[in-house]
Design a protein around this motif. Structure first.
Motif, PDB file in Angstrom:
ATOM      1  N   ASP A  65      44.948  44.236  37.300  1.00 19.78           N
ATOM      2  CA  ASP A  65      44.161  43.263  36.744  1.00 19.78           C
ATOM      3  C   ASP A  65      42.879  43.513  36.367  1.00 19.78           C
ATOM      4  OD1 ASP A  65      46.594  41.527  37.083  1.00 19.78           O
ATOM      5  OD2 ASP A  65      45.925  40.871  38.897  1.00 19.78           O
ATOM      6  N   SER A  66      42.163  44.647  36.329  1.00 21.75           N
ATOM      7  CA  SER A  66      40.802  44.869  36.039  1.00 21.75           C
ATOM      8  C   SER A  66      40.578  44.886  34.625  1.00 21.75           C
ATOM      9  CB  SER A  66      40.386  46.397  36.534  1.00 21.75           C
ATOM     10  OG  SER A  66      41.125  47.533  36.013  1.00 21.75           O
ATOM     11  N   LEU A  67      41.411  45.088  33.838  1.00 21.32           N
ATOM     12  CA  LEU A  67      41.181  45.108  32.473  1.00 21.32           C
ATOM     13  C   LEU A  67      40.879  43.422  31.845  1.00 21.32           C
ATOM     14  CD1 LEU A  67      43.401  47.726  30.658  1.00 21.32           C
ATOM     15  CD2 LEU A  67      40.828  47.780  31.219  1.00 21.32           C
ATOM     16  N   LYS A  68      41.558  42.645  32.772  1.00 19.89           N
ATOM     17  CA  LYS A  68      41.470  41.113  32.340  1.00 19.89           C
ATOM     18  C   LYS A  68      40.097  40.988  32.555  1.00 19.89           C
ATOM     19  CE  LYS A  68      46.313  39.786  33.426  1.00 19.89           C
ATOM     20  NZ  LYS A  68      46.859  38.850  34.444  1.00 19.89           N
ATOM     21  N   SER A  69      39.416  41.057  33.678  1.00 25.36           N
ATOM     22  CA  SER A  69      37.936  40.849  33.816  1.00 25.36           C
ATOM     23  C   SER A  69      37.172  41.682  33.083  1.00 25.36           C
ATOM     24  CB  SER A  69      37.771  41.408  35.349  1.00 25.36           C
ATOM     25  OG  SER A  69      38.447  40.739  36.283  1.00 25.36           O
ATOM     26  N   VAL A  70      37.501  42.755  32.604  1.00 19.96           N
ATOM     27  CA  VAL A  70      36.822  43.348  31.708  1.00 19.96           C
ATOM     28  C   VAL A  70      36.714  42.855  30.354  1.00 19.96           C
ATOM     29  CG1 VAL A  70      36.660  45.689  30.096  1.00 19.96           C
ATOM     30  CG2 VAL A  70      37.002  45.879  32.394  1.00 19.96           C
ATOM     31  N   CYS A  71      37.917  42.460  29.789  1.00 20.67           N
ATOM     32  CA  CYS A  71      38.054  41.795  28.566  1.00 20.67           C
ATOM     33  C   CYS A  71      36.998  40.326  28.508  1.00 20.67           C
ATOM     34  CB  CYS A  71      39.360  41.141  28.248  1.00 20.67           C
ATOM     35  SG  CYS A  71      40.567  42.593  27.577  1.00 20.67           S
ATOM     36  N   ASP A  80      28.545  48.251  22.632  1.00 19.54           N
ATOM     37  CA  ASP A  80      29.043  49.499  22.268  1.00 19.54           C
ATOM     38  C   ASP A  80      29.604  49.972  23.352  1.00 19.54           C
ATOM     39  OD1 ASP A  80      27.590  49.419  19.566  1.00 19.54           O
ATOM     40  OD2 ASP A  80      25.664  49.913  20.570  1.00 19.54           O
ATOM     41  N   ILE A  81      29.110  50.109  24.673  1.00 15.83           N
ATOM     42  CA  ILE A  81      29.605  50.803  25.796  1.00 15.83           C
ATOM     43  C   ILE A  81      29.548  49.655  27.219  1.00 15.83           C
ATOM     44  CG2 ILE A  81      29.287  52.537  27.569  1.00 15.83           C
ATOM     45  CD1 ILE A  81      27.892  54.103  25.238  1.00 15.83           C
ATOM     46  N   ALA A  82      30.748  49.516  27.858  1.00 20.05           N
ATOM     47  CA  ALA A  82      30.534  48.771  29.001  1.00 20.05           C
ATOM     48  C   ALA A  82      30.981  49.845  30.086  1.00 20.05           C
ATOM     49  CB  ALA A  82      31.456  47.646  28.889  1.00 20.05           C
ATOM     50  N   VAL A  83      29.795  49.962  31.124  1.00 18.79           N
ATOM     51  CA  VAL A  83      30.365  50.818  31.994  1.00 18.79           C
ATOM     52  C   VAL A  83      30.785  50.044  33.328  1.00 18.79           C
ATOM     53  CG1 VAL A  83      29.005  52.602  34.064  1.00 18.79           C
ATOM     54  CG2 VAL A  83      28.142  52.345  31.405  1.00 18.79           C
ATOM     55  N   VAL A 127      34.123  51.576  29.017  1.00 19.67           N
ATOM     56  CA  VAL A 127      34.924  51.112  27.520  1.00 19.67           C
ATOM     57  C   VAL A 127      33.957  51.228  26.585  1.00 19.67           C
ATOM     58  CG1 VAL A 127      35.753  48.803  26.777  1.00 19.67           C
ATOM     59  CG2 VAL A 127      36.031  49.328  29.189  1.00 19.67           C
ATOM     60  N   TYR A 128      34.708  51.874  25.646  1.00 16.36           N
ATOM     61  CA  TYR A 128      33.887  52.068  24.313  1.00 16.36           C
ATOM     62  C   TYR A 128      34.543  51.252  23.272  1.00 16.36           C
ATOM     63  CZ  TYR A 128      33.269  56.265  26.918  1.00 16.36           C
ATOM     64  OH  TYR A 128      32.669  57.413  28.100  1.00 16.36           O
ATOM     65  N   PHE A 165      26.583  46.991  31.952  1.00 13.81           N
ATOM     66  CA  PHE A 165      26.923  47.429  33.141  1.00 13.81           C
ATOM     67  C   PHE A 165      27.716  46.159  33.598  1.00 13.81           C
ATOM     68  CE2 PHE A 165      23.819  50.488  32.275  1.00 13.81           C
ATOM     69  CZ  PHE A 165      24.223  51.589  32.913  1.00 13.81           C
ATOM     70  N   ALA A 166      29.057  46.066  33.687  1.00 13.14           N
ATOM     71  CA  ALA A 166      29.860  45.003  34.290  1.00 13.14           C
ATOM     72  C   ALA A 166      30.420  45.331  35.772  1.00 13.14           C
ATOM     73  CB  ALA A 166      31.132  44.964  33.374  1.00 13.14           C
ATOM     74  N   ASP A 167      29.963  44.670  36.715  1.00  8.05           N
ATOM     75  CA  ASP A 167      30.279  44.806  38.131  1.00  8.05           C
ATOM     76  C   ASP A 167      31.695  44.438  38.249  1.00  8.05           C
ATOM     77  OD1 ASP A 167      29.745  45.419  40.602  1.00  8.05           O
ATOM     78  OD2 ASP A 167      28.728  43.699  41.107  1.00  8.05           O
ATOM     79  N   ILE A 168      32.569  45.398  37.719  1.00  6.56           N
ATOM     80  CA  ILE A 168      34.024  44.969  37.997  1.00  6.56           C
ATOM     81  C   ILE A 168      34.636  46.570  38.585  1.00  6.56           C
ATOM     82  CG2 ILE A 168      36.235  45.057  36.922  1.00  6.56           C
ATOM     83  CD1 ILE A 168      34.323  43.421  34.623  1.00  6.56           C
ATOM     84  N   LYS A 169      35.259  46.449  39.824  1.00  4.84           N
ATOM     85  CA  LYS A 169      36.065  47.343  40.336  1.00  4.84           C
ATOM     86  C   LYS A 169      37.306  47.845  39.394  1.00  4.84           C
ATOM     87  CE  LYS A 169      38.007  49.224  44.511  1.00  4.84           C
ATOM     88  NZ  LYS A 169      37.875  48.885  46.190  1.00  4.84           N
ATOM     89  N   ALA A 170      37.231  49.033  38.783  1.00  3.31           N
ATOM     90  CA  ALA A 170      38.210  49.069  37.518  1.00  3.31           C
ATOM     91  C   ALA A 170      39.083  50.411  37.676  1.00  3.31           C
ATOM     92  CB  ALA A 170      37.497  49.282  36.301  1.00  3.31           C
TER      93      ALA A 170
END
Length: 239
Positions: A65-71, A80-83, A127-128, A165-170
């Motif tokens: 479910d990490s990509l849901k949080s990323v989106c 441009d970039i999300a770490v 994520v690019y 910088f997204a504080d998401i355990k991915a």
């Protein structure tokens, strides 16, 4: 969208992935001659149709479910970039950096985060923006079999205007004692010098400022350090 690039694998990977593609319409299968990891990832960039791209090594795992949080995190930010956060054996891979160098939820340029002391030598758990990669002609260096991740990410960091910088355990990394990066030979050691040549070419042809040259120099010095350390291992030298 999931793009599985079978880069001339000698096992039955293609059969396994093709079976999954029958069940999942969003799975795109690319079967190509072996060209190396950079060639495989570049093919994925070329084929991708989504707004964002994330690279996943075949022995690593995306945390459920990490990509849901990323989106949710990057929605409407046009980054441009999300770490993201990455882990190995349940240990944070960049714990020090996140505590001391990184401000989450604040968008900065790649040069700004470099000036704060942040660099990385890997492209996973990031994520690019596909538009960002394509408009800046950012691909992994072909014929470079060591330090290709560091070279690619630093070029991205130089070009990026919006880094989040997204504080998401991915991302969960599988450390294998049999991985290519841990099995150094004389031949692989010699291949590392291609990275130094590539970095020199980038500095000559693409760097437009002193800070950009300095950033690429950092990759250069890191590569030289890796060559030295691995030469000691291969040659069996003792201090």
């Amino acid at each position: 969208e999931v793009i599985a690039v079978i880069d001339g694998s000698p096992d039955n990977s293609i059969d396994i992935v093709n079976e999954y593609s029958k069940l999942h319409s969003n799975l795109v299968v690319i079967d190509k001659e072996n060209g190396g990891v950079s060639s495989a990832r570049n093919r994925g960039i070329e084929v991708a149709k989504g707004d964002y791209i994330m690279f996943i090594d075949p022995d690593d795992i995306l945390i459920q479910d990490s990509l849901k949080s990323v989106c949710t995190s990057i929605e409407e930010k046009c980054i441009d970039i999300a770490v993201l956060r990455s882990y190995s054996n349940n240990k944070d891979k960049e714990e020090f950096a996140w505590k001391h160098k990184i401000e989450t939820k604040i968008i900065s340029s790649g040069i700004e985060i470099y000036e704060k002391g942040y660099t990385r030598g890997s492209i996973w758990a990031v994520v690019y923006s596909r538009h960002f990669l394509m408009s800046n002609n950012l691909y992994l260096p072909l014929n470079v079999k060591n330090s290709e991740d560091s070279i690619f990410f630093m070029q991205c960091q130089i070009a990026a205007e919006k880094v989040l910088f997204a504080d998401i355990k991915a991302y969960s990394i599988t450390v294998s004692p049999d991985s290519a990066s841990r099995n150094m030979t004389q031949q692989r050691l010699e291949q590392w010098f291609e990275a130094l040549k590539y970095i020199k070419k980038i500095k000559t042809d693409k760097c437009n400022s002193t800070i950009e040259i300095v950033m690429m120099d950092g990759v250069n010095y890191s590569t030289i350090s890796s060559i030295t350390n691995n030469a000691i291992r291969v040659m069996g030298w003792k201090a």
